[in-house]
Design a protein around this motif. Structure first.
Motif, PDB file in Angstrom:
ATOM      1  N   PHE A  95       0.650  -1.173   0.170  1.00 45.53           N
ATOM      2  CA  PHE A  95       0.039   0.015  -0.151  1.00 45.53           C
ATOM      3  C   PHE A  95       0.702   1.388   0.098  1.00 45.53           C
ATOM      4  O   PHE A  95       0.414   2.106  -0.596  1.00 45.53           O
ATOM      5  N   ARG A  96       1.963   1.383   0.654  1.00 46.64           N
ATOM      6  CA  ARG A  96       3.010   2.491   0.560  1.00 46.64           C
ATOM      7  C   ARG A  96       3.317   2.738  -0.652  1.00 46.64           C
ATOM      8  O   ARG A  96       3.461   3.751  -1.273  1.00 46.64           O
ATOM      9  N   GLU A  97       3.732   1.672  -1.502  1.00 43.54           N
ATOM     10  CA  GLU A  97       4.519   1.640  -2.687  1.00 43.54           C
ATOM     11  C   GLU A  97       3.412   2.159  -3.580  1.00 43.54           C
ATOM     12  O   GLU A  97       3.664   2.908  -4.588  1.00 43.54           O
ATOM     13  N   LEU A  98       2.282   1.814  -3.508  1.00 47.29           N
ATOM     14  CA  LEU A  98       1.002   2.180  -4.530  1.00 47.29           C
ATOM     15  C   LEU A  98       0.714   3.514  -4.096  1.00 47.29           C
ATOM     16  O   LEU A  98       0.564   4.395  -5.329  1.00 47.29           O
ATOM     17  N   ASP A  99       0.518   4.077  -2.944  1.00 47.73           N
ATOM     18  CA  ASP A  99       0.444   5.241  -2.905  1.00 47.73           C
ATOM     19  C   ASP A  99       1.366   6.056  -3.254  1.00 47.73           C
ATOM     20  O   ASP A  99       1.178   7.290  -3.715  1.00 47.73           O
ATOM     21  N   ARG A 100       2.578   5.911  -3.340  1.00 46.10           N
ATOM     22  CA  ARG A 100       3.714   6.709  -3.841  1.00 46.10           C
ATOM     23  C   ARG A 100       3.457   6.700  -5.267  1.00 46.10           C
ATOM     24  O   ARG A 100       3.876   7.730  -5.971  1.00 46.10           O
ATOM     25  N   ALA A 101       3.198   5.514  -5.819  1.00 48.27           N
ATOM     26  CA  ALA A 101       3.101   5.404  -7.250  1.00 48.27           C
ATOM     27  C   ALA A 101       2.040   6.319  -7.839  1.00 48.27           C
ATOM     28  O   ALA A 101       1.927   6.930  -9.126  1.00 48.27           O
ATOM     29  N   TRP A 102       0.610   6.380  -6.925  1.00 53.10           N
ATOM     30  CA  TRP A 102      -0.397   7.327  -7.643  1.00 53.10           C
ATOM     31  C   TRP A 102       0.006   8.874  -7.539  1.00 53.10           C
ATOM     32  O   TRP A 102      -0.164   9.698  -8.171  1.00 53.10           O
ATOM     33  N   ARG A 103       0.802   8.900  -6.387  1.00 51.64           N
ATOM     34  CA  ARG A 103       1.215  10.423  -6.303  1.00 51.64           C
ATOM     35  C   ARG A 103       2.474  10.902  -7.555  1.00 51.64           C
ATOM     36  O   ARG A 103       1.975  11.845  -8.036  1.00 51.64           O
ATOM     37  N   LYS A 104       3.053  10.085  -7.728  1.00 50.78           N
ATOM     38  CA  LYS A 104       4.168  10.227  -8.816  1.00 50.78           C
ATOM     39  C   LYS A 104       3.448  10.104 -10.183  1.00 50.78           C
ATOM     40  O   LYS A 104       3.831  11.142 -10.714  1.00 50.78           O
ATOM     41  N   LEU A 105       2.490   9.042 -10.378  1.00 47.47           N
ATOM     42  CA  LEU A 105       1.844   9.350 -11.615  1.00 47.47           C
ATOM     43  C   LEU A 105       0.970  10.755 -11.906  1.00 47.47           C
ATOM     44  O   LEU A 105       1.005  11.259 -12.880  1.00 47.47           O
ATOM     45  N   GLY A 106       0.244  11.004 -10.567  1.00 50.17           N
ATOM     46  CA  GLY A 106      -0.522  12.295 -10.745  1.00 50.17           C
ATOM     47  C   GLY A 106       0.378  13.554 -11.121  1.00 50.17           C
ATOM     48  O   GLY A 106      -0.027  14.445 -11.990  1.00 50.17           O
ATOM     49  N   GLN A 107       1.682  13.279 -10.613  1.00 48.04           N
ATOM     50  CA  GLN A 107       2.369  14.626 -10.561  1.00 48.04           C
ATOM     51  C   GLN A 107       2.881  14.815 -12.229  1.00 48.04           C
ATOM     52  O   GLN A 107       2.940  15.678 -12.868  1.00 48.04           O
ATOM     53  N   GLN A 108       3.429  13.403 -12.439  1.00 48.84           N
ATOM     54  CA  GLN A 108       3.809  13.294 -13.896  1.00 48.84           C
ATOM     55  C   GLN A 108       2.923  13.692 -14.941  1.00 48.84           C
ATOM     56  O   GLN A 108       3.238  14.802 -15.836  1.00 48.84           O
ATOM     57  N   ALA A 109       1.567  13.312 -14.786  1.00 47.46           N
ATOM     58  CA  ALA A 109       0.450  13.667 -15.672  1.00 47.46           C
ATOM     59  C   ALA A 109       0.075  15.331 -15.577  1.00 47.46           C
ATOM     60  O   ALA A 109      -0.376  15.888 -16.826  1.00 47.46           O
ATOM     61  N   THR A 110       0.123  15.800 -14.464  1.00 45.51           N
ATOM     62  CA  THR A 110      -0.396  17.353 -14.293  1.00 45.51           C
ATOM     63  C   THR A 110       0.939  18.185 -14.730  1.00 45.51           C
ATOM     64  O   THR A 110       0.637  19.233 -15.372  1.00 45.51           O
TER      65      THR A 110
END
Length: 143
Positions: A120-135
């Protein structure tokens, strides 16, 4: 109508409609998956999984999720199901923080060595990173 989940026999618990994983939030057919694989715009890797994403159609406002778990990476069905449940649960809670993306999560062989908290920690980090990359990256305009 909100879905009712029974916590105990005496008191039902209602899930808020915004934390569901509706059909509109899923990649449903091979054409959806192929479009992501053919034009990956965003990528995030971890020890247990790889996320590939592309901007969704302009008509869609929600991100959509697809999960691929190969039997050779997670040989036991219980491990495959645990991984998929964790990804779906994490996505349900983070989907409103993400821009309109089509996202595929692929399991890697190291996924079965991670406990739930680490996953879950890795997934949360991934969602944050993906959102930052996309925005941070503006979509490319053609013609």
């Amino acid at each position: 109508m909100p879905r009712v989940v029974s916590a105990s026999a005496s008191e039902p618990v209602q899930l808020p409609p915004d934390l569901r994983f509706p059909r509109q939030a899923r990649l449903l057919n091979s054409r959806d998956y192929t479009r992501v694989f053919n034009s990956v715009e965003f990528r995030f890797g971890s020890r247990g999984f790889l996320m590939l994403a592309r901007s969704s159609d302009e008509s869609r406002a929600l991100p959509r999720l697809g999960i691929i778990v190969a039997r050779r990476h997670l040989p036991k069905a219980t491990a495959r199901n645990r991984f998929k449940r964790a990804v779906r649960e994490s996505f349900r809670h983070r989907q409103h923080d993400l821009p309109a993306l089509d996202i595929i999560v692929l399991a890697r062989p190291g996924g079965n060595t991670m406990d739930n908290a680490e996953l879950f920690r890795e997934l949360d980090r991934a969602w944050r990173k993906l959102g930052q990359q996309a925005t941070s990256r503006s979509p490319v305009k053609t013609g």
